[in-house]
Motif scaffolding. Structure first.
Motif, PDB file in Angstrom:
ATOM      1  N   ILE A  22       0.891  -1.265   0.071  1.00 48.76           N
ATOM      2  CA  ILE A  22      -0.013  -0.126  -0.070  1.00 48.76           C
ATOM      3  C   ILE A  22       0.953   1.256   0.066  1.00 48.76           C
ATOM      4  O   ILE A  22       1.525   1.631   1.038  1.00 48.76           O
ATOM      5  CB  ILE A  22      -1.013  -0.164   1.233  1.00 48.76           C
ATOM      6  CG1 ILE A  22      -1.885  -1.266   1.266  1.00 48.76           C
ATOM      7  CG2 ILE A  22      -1.718   1.379   1.166  1.00 48.76           C
ATOM      8  CD1 ILE A  22      -2.808  -1.355   2.525  1.00 48.76           C
ATOM      9  N   MET A  23       1.110   1.924  -1.033  1.00 47.58           N
ATOM     10  CA  MET A  23       1.925   3.007  -1.332  1.00 47.58           C
ATOM     11  C   MET A  23       1.413   4.192  -0.901  1.00 47.58           C
ATOM     12  O   MET A  23       0.432   4.846  -1.530  1.00 47.58           O
ATOM     13  CB  MET A  23       2.125   3.057  -2.884  1.00 47.58           C
ATOM     14  CG  MET A  23       2.771   1.527  -3.556  1.00 47.58           C
ATOM     15  SD  MET A  23       3.113   1.927  -5.375  1.00 47.58           S
ATOM     16  CE  MET A  23       1.531   2.362  -6.173  1.00 47.58           C
ATOM     17  N   ASP A  24       1.678   4.430   0.361  1.00 49.04           N
ATOM     18  CA  ASP A  24       0.844   5.688   0.944  1.00 49.04           C
ATOM     19  C   ASP A  24       1.770   6.915   1.416  1.00 49.04           C
ATOM     20  O   ASP A  24       3.113   6.552   2.021  1.00 49.04           O
ATOM     21  CB  ASP A  24       0.310   5.145   2.320  1.00 49.04           C
ATOM     22  CG  ASP A  24      -1.061   6.168   2.635  1.00 49.04           C
ATOM     23  OD1 ASP A  24      -1.419   7.049   1.730  1.00 49.04           O
ATOM     24  OD2 ASP A  24      -1.679   5.702   3.732  1.00 49.04           O
ATOM     25  N   TYR A  66      -1.061  -1.152  -4.795  1.00 47.70           N
ATOM     26  CA  TYR A  66      -2.329  -0.608  -4.549  1.00 47.70           C
ATOM     27  C   TYR A  66      -1.994   0.867  -5.198  1.00 47.70           C
ATOM     28  O   TYR A  66      -1.405   1.891  -4.566  1.00 47.70           O
ATOM     29  CB  TYR A  66      -2.680  -0.568  -3.202  1.00 47.70           C
ATOM     30  CG  TYR A  66      -4.062  -0.348  -2.883  1.00 47.70           C
ATOM     31  CD1 TYR A  66      -5.097  -0.401  -3.846  1.00 47.70           C
ATOM     32  CD2 TYR A  66      -4.336  -0.456  -1.752  1.00 47.70           C
ATOM     33  CE1 TYR A  66      -6.554  -0.236  -3.794  1.00 47.70           C
ATOM     34  CE2 TYR A  66      -5.791  -0.368  -1.159  1.00 47.70           C
ATOM     35  CZ  TYR A  66      -6.848  -0.175  -2.202  1.00 47.70           C
ATOM     36  OH  TYR A  66      -8.118  -0.053  -1.935  1.00 47.70           O
ATOM     37  N   ALA A  67      -2.479   1.173  -6.332  1.00 45.87           N
ATOM     38  CA  ALA A  67      -2.128   2.558  -7.016  1.00 45.87           C
ATOM     39  C   ALA A  67      -3.574   3.394  -6.935  1.00 45.87           C
ATOM     40  O   ALA A  67      -3.258   4.575  -7.158  1.00 45.87           O
ATOM     41  CB  ALA A  67      -1.674   1.972  -8.532  1.00 45.87           C
ATOM     42  N   PHE A  68      -4.707   2.683  -6.979  1.00 42.28           N
ATOM     43  CA  PHE A  68      -5.821   3.606  -6.959  1.00 42.28           C
ATOM     44  C   PHE A  68      -7.008   2.827  -6.578  1.00 42.28           C
ATOM     45  O   PHE A  68      -7.502   1.856  -7.053  1.00 42.28           O
ATOM     46  CB  PHE A  68      -6.017   4.114  -8.489  1.00 42.28           C
ATOM     47  CG  PHE A  68      -6.968   5.447  -8.363  1.00 42.28           C
ATOM     48  CD1 PHE A  68      -6.502   6.709  -8.199  1.00 42.28           C
ATOM     49  CD2 PHE A  68      -8.269   5.088  -8.530  1.00 42.28           C
ATOM     50  CE1 PHE A  68      -7.483   7.729  -8.229  1.00 42.28           C
ATOM     51  CE2 PHE A  68      -9.373   6.198  -8.569  1.00 42.28           C
ATOM     52  CZ  PHE A  68      -9.036   7.382  -8.467  1.00 42.28           C
ATOM     53  N   ASN A  72     -10.569   6.218  -3.774  1.00 43.99           N
ATOM     54  CA  ASN A  72      -9.729   7.460  -4.250  1.00 43.99           C
ATOM     55  C   ASN A  72     -10.512   8.244  -5.384  1.00 43.99           C
ATOM     56  O   ASN A  72     -10.253   9.358  -5.515  1.00 43.99           O
ATOM     57  CB  ASN A  72      -8.602   6.906  -4.774  1.00 43.99           C
ATOM     58  CG  ASN A  72      -7.756   6.416  -3.912  1.00 43.99           C
ATOM     59  OD1 ASN A  72      -6.750   5.307  -3.999  1.00 43.99           O
ATOM     60  ND2 ASN A  72      -7.781   7.050  -2.546  1.00 43.99           N
ATOM     61  N   ARG A  75     -11.624  12.001  -4.311  1.00 41.49           N
ATOM     62  CA  ARG A  75     -10.407  12.945  -4.037  1.00 41.49           C
ATOM     63  C   ARG A  75     -10.911  14.329  -4.994  1.00 41.49           C
ATOM     64  O   ARG A  75     -11.661  13.958  -5.809  1.00 41.49           O
ATOM     65  CB  ARG A  75      -9.069  12.470  -4.305  1.00 41.49           C
ATOM     66  CG  ARG A  75      -8.797  11.706  -3.321  1.00 41.49           C
ATOM     67  CD  ARG A  75      -7.279  11.167  -3.456  1.00 41.49           C
ATOM     68  NE  ARG A  75      -6.922  10.410  -2.230  1.00 41.49           N
ATOM     69  CZ  ARG A  75      -5.730  10.179  -1.997  1.00 41.49           C
ATOM     70  NH1 ARG A  75      -4.604  10.578  -2.650  1.00 41.49           N
ATOM     71  NH2 ARG A  75      -5.237   9.311  -1.098  1.00 41.49           N
ATOM     72  N   ARG A 192       2.993  -1.368   4.193  1.00 44.73           N
ATOM     73  CA  ARG A 192       2.311  -0.170   4.082  1.00 44.73           C
ATOM     74  C   ARG A 192       3.028   0.838   4.579  1.00 44.73           C
ATOM     75  O   ARG A 192       3.664   0.917   5.756  1.00 44.73           O
ATOM     76  CB  ARG A 192       0.854  -0.089   5.005  1.00 44.73           C
ATOM     77  CG  ARG A 192       0.308   0.995   4.819  1.00 44.73           C
ATOM     78  CD  ARG A 192      -1.216   1.156   5.173  1.00 44.73           C
ATOM     79  NE  ARG A 192      -1.836   2.240   4.607  1.00 44.73           N
ATOM     80  CZ  ARG A 192      -3.093   2.669   4.315  1.00 44.73           C
ATOM     81  NH1 ARG A 192      -3.966   1.752   4.619  1.00 44.73           N
ATOM     82  NH2 ARG A 192      -3.534   3.862   3.856  1.00 44.73           N
ATOM     83  N   ARG A 198      -3.624   0.540   8.586  1.00 40.18           N
ATOM     84  CA  ARG A 198      -4.865  -0.164   8.295  1.00 40.18           C
ATOM     85  C   ARG A 198      -4.935  -0.775   6.917  1.00 40.18           C
ATOM     86  O   ARG A 198      -3.794  -0.394   6.204  1.00 40.18           O
ATOM     87  CB  ARG A 198      -6.084   1.055   8.313  1.00 40.18           C
ATOM     88  CG  ARG A 198      -5.706   2.110   7.352  1.00 40.18           C
ATOM     89  CD  ARG A 198      -6.909   3.206   7.423  1.00 40.18           C
ATOM     90  NE  ARG A 198      -6.454   4.664   6.840  1.00 40.18           N
ATOM     91  CZ  ARG A 198      -5.871   5.544   7.368  1.00 40.18           C
ATOM     92  NH1 ARG A 198      -5.769   5.596   8.602  1.00 40.18           N
ATOM     93  NH2 ARG A 198      -5.560   6.661   6.624  1.00 40.18           N
ATOM     94  N   SER A 200      -7.251  -0.480   4.515  1.00 38.70           N
ATOM     95  CA  SER A 200      -7.952   0.218   3.229  1.00 38.70           C
ATOM     96  C   SER A 200      -8.663  -0.453   2.121  1.00 38.70           C
ATOM     97  O   SER A 200      -8.310  -0.051   0.942  1.00 38.70           O
ATOM     98  CB  SER A 200      -7.208   1.556   2.777  1.00 38.70           C
ATOM     99  OG  SER A 200      -6.595   2.120   4.109  1.00 38.70           O
TER     100      SER A 200
HETATM  101  C1  IPE Z   1      -4.848   3.443   0.090  1.00 37.45           C
HETATM  102  O1  IPE Z   1      -4.406   4.791   0.202  1.00 37.45           O
HETATM  103  C2  IPE Z   1      -5.128   3.398  -1.439  1.00 37.45           C
HETATM  104  C3  IPE Z   1      -3.655   3.615  -2.120  1.00 37.45           C
HETATM  105  C4  IPE Z   1      -2.623   3.469  -1.864  1.00 37.45           C
HETATM  106  C5  IPE Z   1      -3.944   3.513  -3.478  1.00 37.45           C
HETATM  107  P1  IPE Z   1      -5.249   5.755   0.697  1.00 37.45           P
HETATM  108  O2  IPE Z   1      -4.137   7.160   1.280  1.00 37.45           O
HETATM  109  O3  IPE Z   1      -6.455   6.320  -0.164  1.00 37.45           O
HETATM  110  O4  IPE Z   1      -5.917   5.191   2.051  1.00 37.45           O
HETATM  111  P2  IPE Z   1      -6.889   5.921   3.038  1.00 37.45           P
HETATM  112  O5  IPE Z   1      -8.194   6.204   2.759  1.00 37.45           O
HETATM  113  O6  IPE Z   1      -6.042   6.890   4.084  1.00 37.45           O
HETATM  114  O7  IPE Z   1      -7.063   4.772   4.222  1.00 37.45           O
END
Ligand code: IPE
Ligand code: IPE
Ligand code: MG
Length: 249
Positions: A22-24, A66-68, A72, A75, A192, A198, A200
């Motif tokens: 999960i690339m966050d 996880y790219a989108f 999302n 947004r 993550r 989490r 997500s």
């Molecule tokens: C999760 O990241 C989805 C991706 C990485 C594409 P988000 O930043 O959208 O996750 P939440 O909504 O903060 O949990």
């Protein structure tokens, strides 16, 4: 430890086959640098290149990014459009690197719901890299774990209704092979970034026994070294699958 020490301490015979990420943290990273959120997404592409190259070099078979998410879309319109454009641009630019590293591109999610330019670029990337035999890089796009499960339930319900399937034939394996990930093993490791703890809506069925690795590092700062750290951490876990420690030793 240096990057090469970290790499050397990885046991190549006990690698995870499938790592999900999960690339966050792109937005927060940009903010920390006094820039607009999109600047974080653009820089996040470098991390994708680094991590896919590291995974390919190690001999990992699947890397799901996880790219989108379906969430999302909520947004700001400008950011969503920028992400879709970035996807097209990145695939076009990265095909050469994927060829060099013997990486094949794949995708999971509700791909019909993507803008046609993004879908076309994706299809082109998948097609052009389809003969590569090394790492499979799986992009989760317009992806929702719950939607994936709902779609699978409907598919199975129709088959039962049409009497092509018996209730007694519904088991874990049938469910696994009815998901987007039907030809991909469950991930052994989830990474993550950005300090969020989490799931997500990511790979809900597939992560039943996945090891979770959380790091405060923002995605644009996550490179090969960070990836080696995560693999090292994974290799120090004891995966018990319900058994006792003594049983799995
Ligand atoms: C999760 O990241 C989805 C991706 C990485 C594409 P988000 O930043 O959208 O996750 P939440 O909504 O903060 O949990
Ligand atoms: C992850 O970074 C990328 C996507 C969800 C597309 P974010 O954009 O979620 O960055 P933060 O969480 O707002 O910092
Ligand atoms: Mg985020």
């Amino acid at each position: 430890m240096s990057a090469s020490d970290l790499l050397n301490s990885i046991d190549k015979s006990r690698l995870p086959q499938h790592v999900a990420v999960i690339m966050d943290g792109n937005g927060r990273w940009a903010k920390q640098h006094g820039k607009a959120r999109v600047f974080g997404h653009t820089n996040g592409v470098n991390s994708v290149r680094q991590v896919s190259e590291a995974a390919a070099e190690l001999g990992i078979k699947y890397l799901t990014l996880y790219a989108f998410s379906t969430e999302n879309w909520n947004r700001p319109k400008f950011e969503v459009e920028a992400l879709m454009l970035l996807l097209v641009d990145t695939i076009n630019k990265e095909i050469a690197t994927m060829m060099k590293n013997n990486i094949s591109l794949k995708a999971i999610g509700n791909l019909d719901g993507l803008p046609s330019a993004s879908r076309k670029a994706l299809e082109k990337g998948i097609e052009e890299t389809s003969n590569n035999t090394g790492l499979s890089m799986v992009l989760a796009l317009n992806y929702s774990g719950r939607e994936e499960i709902t779609t699978m339930v409907k598919k199975i319900a129709i088959a039962v209704k049409e009497e092509k399937l018996q209730l007694s034939e519904i088991n874990d394996d049938l469910i696994s092979t009815s998901l987007y990930t039907h030809d991909i093993p469950d991930p052994e490791l989830l990474i993550r970034t950005s300090g969020e703890h989490r799931v997500s809506n990511f790979l809900l069925w597939q992560m039943a026994y996945t090891e979770f690795y959380f790091t405060p590092v923002m995605w644009p700062d996550f490179g090969k070294e960070q990836f080696y750290l995560a693999i090292n951490d994974y290799q120090n876990r004891e995966r018990r699958f319900g058994k006792t420690s003594e049983q799995v030793k």
